[in-house]
Design a protein around this motif. Sequence first.
Motif, short mmCIF file in Angstrom:
data_model
loop_
_atom_site.label_atom_id
_atom_site.label_comp_id
_atom_site.label_asym_id
_atom_site.label_seq_id
_atom_site.Cartn_x
_atom_site.Cartn_y
_atom_site.Cartn_z
N ALA A 1 0.83 -1.21 0.00
CA ALA A 1 0.00 0.00 0.00
C ALA A 1 0.87 1.26 0.00
CB ALA A 1 -0.93 -0.01 1.21
N ALA A 2 1.96 1.24 0.77
CA ALA A 2 2.85 2.40 0.82
C ALA A 2 3.52 2.65 -0.53
CB ALA A 2 3.90 2.21 1.92
N VAL A 3 3.99 1.56 -1.17
CA VAL A 3 4.65 1.70 -2.47
C VAL A 3 3.66 2.18 -3.53
CG1 VAL A 3 5.78 0.43 -4.33
CG2 VAL A 3 6.44 0.01 -1.95
N VAL A 4 2.46 1.59 -3.54
CA VAL A 4 1.44 2.00 -4.51
C VAL A 4 1.05 3.46 -4.30
CG1 VAL A 4 -0.98 1.65 -5.17
CG2 VAL A 4 0.52 -0.32 -4.89
N HIS A 5 0.87 3.85 -3.04
CA HIS A 5 0.50 5.24 -2.75
C HIS A 5 1.57 6.20 -3.26
CE1 HIS A 5 0.22 8.89 -0.23
NE2 HIS A 5 -1.10 8.70 -0.35
N ARG A 6 2.83 5.87 -3.03
CA ARG A 6 3.91 6.75 -3.45
C ARG A 6 3.99 6.87 -4.97
NH1 ARG A 6 10.25 6.31 -1.51
NH2 ARG A 6 11.05 8.05 -2.79
N LEU A 7 3.91 5.71 -5.66
CA LEU A 7 4.03 5.73 -7.12
C LEU A 7 2.86 6.44 -7.78
CD1 LEU A 7 5.36 2.11 -7.79
CD2 LEU A 7 6.65 4.25 -7.87
N ILE A 8 1.64 6.11 -7.35
CA ILE A 8 0.47 6.71 -7.98
C ILE A 8 0.37 8.20 -7.67
CG2 ILE A 8 -2.05 6.64 -8.13
CD1 ILE A 8 -0.62 4.29 -9.43
N THR A 9 0.72 8.58 -6.43
CA THR A 9 0.68 10.00 -6.06
C THR A 9 1.65 10.80 -6.91
OG1 THR A 9 0.04 9.47 -3.80
CG2 THR A 9 1.02 11.64 -4.18
N ALA A 10 2.84 10.24 -7.17
CA ALA A 10 3.84 10.96 -7.95
C ALA A 10 3.38 11.22 -9.38
CB ALA A 10 5.14 10.16 -7.96
N HIS A 11 2.53 10.34 -9.92
CA HIS A 11 2.11 10.48 -11.33
C HIS A 11 0.72 11.09 -11.48
CE1 HIS A 11 5.41 7.56 -11.75
NE2 HIS A 11 5.53 8.02 -12.98
N PHE A 12 -0.20 10.81 -10.52
CA PHE A 12 -1.59 11.21 -10.72
C PHE A 12 -2.18 12.04 -9.59
CE2 PHE A 12 -0.88 7.15 -12.92
CZ PHE A 12 -1.17 7.53 -14.22
N GLY A 13 -1.41 12.30 -8.56
CA GLY A 13 -1.90 13.16 -7.50
C GLY A 13 -2.30 12.39 -6.25
N PRO A 14 -2.51 13.11 -5.13
CA PRO A 14 -2.77 12.46 -3.84
C PRO A 14 -4.09 11.69 -3.77
CG PRO A 14 -3.01 14.84 -3.67
CD PRO A 14 -2.42 14.58 -5.00
N VAL A 15 -5.13 12.17 -4.46
CA VAL A 15 -6.42 11.47 -4.40
C VAL A 15 -6.30 10.09 -5.05
CG1 VAL A 15 -8.82 11.50 -5.15
CG2 VAL A 15 -7.73 13.60 -4.37
N ALA A 16 -5.70 10.03 -6.24
CA ALA A 16 -5.51 8.74 -6.91
C ALA A 16 -4.61 7.83 -6.09
CB ALA A 16 -4.92 8.95 -8.30
N GLY A 17 -3.61 8.42 -5.44
CA GLY A 17 -2.72 7.62 -4.61
C GLY A 17 -3.44 7.00 -3.43
N ALA A 18 -4.32 7.79 -2.78
CA ALA A 18 -5.07 7.27 -1.63
C ALA A 18 -6.04 6.17 -2.05
CB ALA A 18 -5.82 8.41 -0.95
N VAL A 19 -6.72 6.37 -3.19
CA VAL A 19 -7.66 5.36 -3.68
C VAL A 19 -6.93 4.07 -4.02
CG1 VAL A 19 -9.26 4.77 -5.54
CG2 VAL A 19 -9.34 7.04 -4.50
N SER A 20 -5.79 4.18 -4.70
CA SER A 20 -5.03 2.99 -5.08
C SER A 20 -4.51 2.25 -3.85
CB SER A 20 -3.86 3.40 -5.98
OG SER A 20 -4.32 4.02 -7.17
N ALA A 21 -4.04 2.99 -2.86
CA ALA A 21 -3.57 2.35 -1.63
C ALA A 21 -4.71 1.64 -0.92
CB ALA A 21 -2.93 3.39 -0.70
N GLY A 22 -5.91 2.25 -0.95
CA GLY A 22 -7.07 1.60 -0.34
C GLY A 22 -7.43 0.31 -1.04
N LEU A 23 -7.35 0.31 -2.38
CA LEU A 23 -7.63 -0.92 -3.13
C LEU A 23 -6.60 -2.00 -2.80
CD1 LEU A 23 -8.56 0.52 -6.65
CD2 LEU A 23 -10.09 -0.56 -4.99
#
Length: 405
Positions: A359-381
């Motif tokens: 979840a931490a790795v996904v949140h960091r990668l997605i946030t870097a490319h698509f923003g904090p909201v997408a990062g939080a949703v991806s980490a939740g999934l």
Amino acid sequence: MTTAVVAGPAIRAGIQVSGRYLRDGAPVHLVRDPIADRSFEIGVKEHFVLTRLDGVTSREEIATGYAAEFGRVLGPGAWQQLLGLLAVRGLLEGCPTPEPAAAKRPDRRNPLGGSVRLVSDAAATTDRLHRFFEFVFRGWFLIPAFAAIAAMLAGAVRYGPELAADTATVFADPVALMAVATALWVSVGLHELGHGVVAHHFGGTVGEIGIRWQLPVVIMYCRIDDYLFLRSRRHQVATASAGILVNLLVLLPVLPVWLLLSAQDPARPLLGALLLLGLAQAALFLLPLPPMDGYKMLAHSLGVLHLASGSRRYAGRALAAVIGRGPGTADYPRHARLAHLGYALGAGVLVVSIVTVVAAVVHRLITAHFGPVAGAVSAGLAVLIGVSFVLPRKPADGRRGEVQK
């Protein structure tokens, strides 16, 4: 005047009876009819009687031994019930033999999932492979092979940063990534054949070799019909670990070739990524979570059936007893309590750790490319997917002892 002792009935030739297992704290044995391809569980008392129905030992002798072993009389009613059950299942000599299982089950196919056989006679194919690779079971091969694997693992640690850089390069190139992914997919097929060859070496029977798909995943499988009936736990653990050993053996030439290539050689990143991802794949198979090989190795070494689901039930009973509800776990023998409690705690910590890291790795990668909201949703999934590992599900110990991914 001497009265002749009439021999008791006999179990039909070929019926397989397993060693003792624990299931939810209760000792059980498995019985399999290879002709009908059916298996079922029996208790220790039924096992005592079943293994003495040899057509020579009389009922009176069995009953006397039963009384000495369990302190109970095996009366006419119990005999009638037991023999009637065995007769209905077609396990006794002289009773109608069950209809044989189809020599070839129809392939199961649909657009999203199914399976297809790759060979018409899996047992014969495995026998040929075993004869060709029989040398791998010799000490002169295994000892140097394990030494070479240890050296490869040490080298992977030593050159870890460079291998990681090569892997990043391959991930940025779709064609290179597809080439590495294809090589890893082939290694999974060899992994499955390794299970079958080792099981055959220890007396097991491979029933099917084929391809199974549940889109987007397509994998090879090797079904071992009598995996749980191998002679010892050591044979079962060796069979479960065989696939990982095959994966590591396949990777052995990669590191020396990678070291020999210059940094400018286009093949070097491919080999570096193949080595690092191949080792990660082997580590994944080694995880003690169903349906991975590491889980089967642990369950077989403990002699426990359905270890994961049984541990969940054990934990539920233990927690219910804490709040004054339910019978608790006093009826579990000490070995079963240690096995189920240890697995429940260990698997829980492992799953939480893996989910947290992913979840931490996904949140960091997605946030870097698509923003904090997408990062939080991806980490939740990622967390939801991880939680699914600890939810109750059908036991993953494998249909008819199947070893598969």
